[in-house]
Design a protein around this motif. Structure first.
Motif, PDB file in Angstrom:
ATOM      1  N   THR A  90     -10.645  -0.784   0.122  1.00  0.00           N
ATOM      2  CA  THR A  90      -9.913  -1.654   1.041  1.00  0.00           C
ATOM      3  C   THR A  90      -8.488  -1.980   0.611  1.00  0.00           C
ATOM      4  O   THR A  90      -7.746  -2.584   1.381  1.00  0.00           O
ATOM      5  N   ASN A  91      -8.105  -1.623  -0.624  1.00  0.00           N
ATOM      6  CA  ASN A  91      -6.721  -1.907  -1.022  1.00  0.00           C
ATOM      7  C   ASN A  91      -6.308  -1.012  -2.175  1.00  0.00           C
ATOM      8  O   ASN A  91      -7.088  -0.188  -2.644  1.00  0.00           O
ATOM      9  N   ASP A  92      -5.070  -1.187  -2.624  1.00  0.00           N
ATOM     10  CA  ASP A  92      -4.502  -0.331  -3.674  1.00  0.00           C
ATOM     11  C   ASP A  92      -4.724  -0.872  -5.086  1.00  0.00           C
ATOM     12  O   ASP A  92      -4.357  -0.211  -6.061  1.00  0.00           O
ATOM     13  N   LYS A  93      -5.300  -2.053  -5.230  1.00  0.00           N
ATOM     14  CA  LYS A  93      -5.309  -2.709  -6.535  1.00  0.00           C
ATOM     15  C   LYS A  93      -5.969  -1.859  -7.617  1.00  0.00           C
ATOM     16  O   LYS A  93      -5.496  -1.788  -8.740  1.00  0.00           O
ATOM     17  N   ARG A  94      -7.084  -1.230  -7.282  1.00  0.00           N
ATOM     18  CA  ARG A  94      -7.775  -0.385  -8.263  1.00  0.00           C
ATOM     19  C   ARG A  94      -8.075   0.986  -7.654  1.00  0.00           C
ATOM     20  O   ARG A  94      -9.079   1.622  -7.977  1.00  0.00           O
ATOM     21  N   LEU A  95      -7.191   1.424  -6.783  1.00  0.00           N
ATOM     22  CA  LEU A  95      -7.422   2.668  -6.049  1.00  0.00           C
ATOM     23  C   LEU A  95      -7.545   3.867  -6.988  1.00  0.00           C
ATOM     24  O   LEU A  95      -8.480   4.664  -6.885  1.00  0.00           O
ATOM     25  N   LEU A  96      -6.589   4.025  -7.916  1.00  0.00           N
ATOM     26  CA  LEU A  96      -6.636   5.175  -8.814  1.00  0.00           C
ATOM     27  C   LEU A  96      -7.828   5.102  -9.763  1.00  0.00           C
ATOM     28  O   LEU A  96      -8.448   6.123 -10.074  1.00  0.00           O
ATOM     29  N   ALA A 156       1.682  10.388  -3.793  1.00  0.00           N
ATOM     30  CA  ALA A 156       0.708  11.487  -3.750  1.00  0.00           C
ATOM     31  C   ALA A 156      -0.561  11.128  -4.503  1.00  0.00           C
ATOM     32  O   ALA A 156      -1.671  11.505  -4.080  1.00  0.00           O
ATOM     33  N   ALA A 157      -0.433  10.405  -5.608  1.00  0.00           N
ATOM     34  CA  ALA A 157      -1.621   9.989  -6.358  1.00  0.00           C
ATOM     35  C   ALA A 157      -2.512   9.100  -5.503  1.00  0.00           C
ATOM     36  O   ALA A 157      -3.749   9.248  -5.513  1.00  0.00           O
ATOM     37  N   CYS A 158      -1.911   8.193  -4.751  1.00  0.00           N
ATOM     38  CA  CYS A 158      -2.695   7.328  -3.860  1.00  0.00           C
ATOM     39  C   CYS A 158      -3.329   8.145  -2.736  1.00  0.00           C
ATOM     40  O   CYS A 158      -4.477   7.900  -2.343  1.00  0.00           O
ATOM     41  N   HIS A 197       0.869  -1.175   0.000  1.00  0.00           N
ATOM     42  CA  HIS A 197       0.000   0.000   0.000  1.00  0.00           C
ATOM     43  C   HIS A 197       0.913   1.234   0.000  1.00  0.00           C
ATOM     44  O   HIS A 197       1.511   1.568   1.019  1.00  0.00           O
ATOM     45  N   LEU A 198       1.033   1.894  -1.140  1.00  0.00           N
ATOM     46  CA  LEU A 198       2.042   2.936  -1.316  1.00  0.00           C
ATOM     47  C   LEU A 198       1.906   4.068  -0.313  1.00  0.00           C
ATOM     48  O   LEU A 198       2.907   4.600   0.171  1.00  0.00           O
ATOM     49  N   LEU A 223      -8.514   8.614 -11.263  1.00  0.00           N
ATOM     50  CA  LEU A 223      -7.242   9.324 -11.353  1.00  0.00           C
ATOM     51  C   LEU A 223      -6.212   8.554 -12.182  1.00  0.00           C
ATOM     52  O   LEU A 223      -5.019   8.830 -12.102  1.00  0.00           O
ATOM     53  N   GLN A 224      -6.675   7.587 -12.980  1.00  0.00           N
ATOM     54  CA  GLN A 224      -5.717   6.772 -13.731  1.00  0.00           C
ATOM     55  C   GLN A 224      -4.968   7.559 -14.801  1.00  0.00           C
ATOM     56  O   GLN A 224      -3.959   7.084 -15.325  1.00  0.00           O
ATOM     57  N   GLU A 225      -5.417   8.786 -15.108  1.00  0.00           N
ATOM     58  CA  GLU A 225      -4.680   9.613 -16.072  1.00  0.00           C
ATOM     59  C   GLU A 225      -3.272   9.933 -15.574  1.00  0.00           C
ATOM     60  O   GLU A 225      -2.393  10.293 -16.370  1.00  0.00           O
ATOM     61  N   ILE A 226      -3.055   9.821 -14.278  1.00  0.00           N
ATOM     62  CA  ILE A 226      -1.716  10.070 -13.748  1.00  0.00           C
ATOM     63  C   ILE A 226      -0.725   9.034 -14.280  1.00  0.00           C
ATOM     64  O   ILE A 226       0.480   9.296 -14.342  1.00  0.00           O
TER      65      ILE A 226
END
Length: 262
Positions: free
Chosen positions: A207-213, A190-192, A118-119, A218-221
């Motif tokens: 609940t996790n980072d797998k599809r957080l963005l 920072a994106a996370c 988890h970043l 925010l996937q454009e990052i």
């Protein structure tokens, strides 16, 4: 073996462990978004002491950690198992801790703890999110429904503040020195953090980072990071911040005048 037969057998075995009061299914399997080969996430909710030796004694293949073996905190250990050729994660959940975090979340209080994979770390309300998104299989676990209004305000503000500080430090210290790895790493963290801020503002559990963005849109990052090079690091840091701030502003626009949309 059908999925239902498989799951019922595991749930029965976990529910029979000493001090366990409830067993819940989480992750993509509980939310109906599982892909072929997705693992099975289960949590054992116990009261008092929990002895992992009882879980080891069931005889399933895999690694069983000590309580606190995954760094302590609210995410206090578990097991990575292979059962009948399927990957199963079992998480330990101390009911006293979980109930305390539910009460804190309702007051808008939480901490951020480090956790592998988890970043930006995890908010302690992660254990509350698990209850809101999960499905009880055996026994009883606390009921959670809506994302508390107080938490929406406090979490969106705190996560966005951390994100701004992360980017500011990268812009002031890493970019001028041509530190590509540190700049890209700072943007990722920072994106996370911005994603957590967006989701909190919208009242969306995660609940996790797998599809957080992706969940925070925010996937454009990804494209900003892909374009990074030594000569434009300051611009890349600034572009990431501009994109994330615009997304956060749209997510938080309704908060100032009272929360009335999900």
């Amino acid at each position: 073996m059908t999925d239902d037969t498989f799951l019922n057998g595991i749930a029965d075995a976990l529910a029979a462990l000493p001090t366990v009061e409830g067993v819940a299914l989480g992750g993509s399997r509980a939310q109906g978004t599982a892909a072929e080969g997705s693992d099975w996430d289960l949590a054992v909710y116990y009261r008092g002491a929990f002895d992992p030796e009882h879980l080891r004694a069931v005889g399933w293949e895999g690694e069983v950690s000590a309580v606190g073996g995954w760094g302590g905190g609210v995410f206090n250990g578990g097991a990575w198992l292979t059962i009948g050729g399927r990957r199963v994660d079992v998480h330990y959940r101390d009911l006293d801790v979980v109930e305390a975090e539910i009460a804190r979340a309702r007051r808008g209080e939480f901490d951020v703890e480090p956790l592998m994979f988890h970043l930006a770390g995890i908010p302690t309300y992660l254990v509350v999110a698990e209850l809101a998104l999960g499905r009880t299989l055996r026994g009883e676990v606390p009921a959670v429904d809506e994302f508390p209004d107080a938490l929406r305000r406090s979490a969106s503000a705190r996560w966005s503040q951390m994100a701004e500080l992360t980017l500011a430090y990268a812009a002031a210290n890493h970019a001028p020195r041509g530190m590509v790895t540190q700049c890209v790493g700072s943007i990722a963290v920072a994106a996370c953090q911005f994603a957590h801020a967006v989701l909190a503002a919208e009242g969306t559990w995660t609940t996790n980072d797998k599809r957080l963005l992706h969940a925070a849109r925010l996937q454009e990052i990804d494209g900003v990071i892909a374009a990074a090079d030594h000569g434009t690091l300051a611009d890349v840091v600034a572009q990431a911040g501009t994109l994330a701030r615009a997304r956060l502003q749209s997510a938080t626009a309704h908060i100032a005048d009272g929360i009335d949309v999900a």
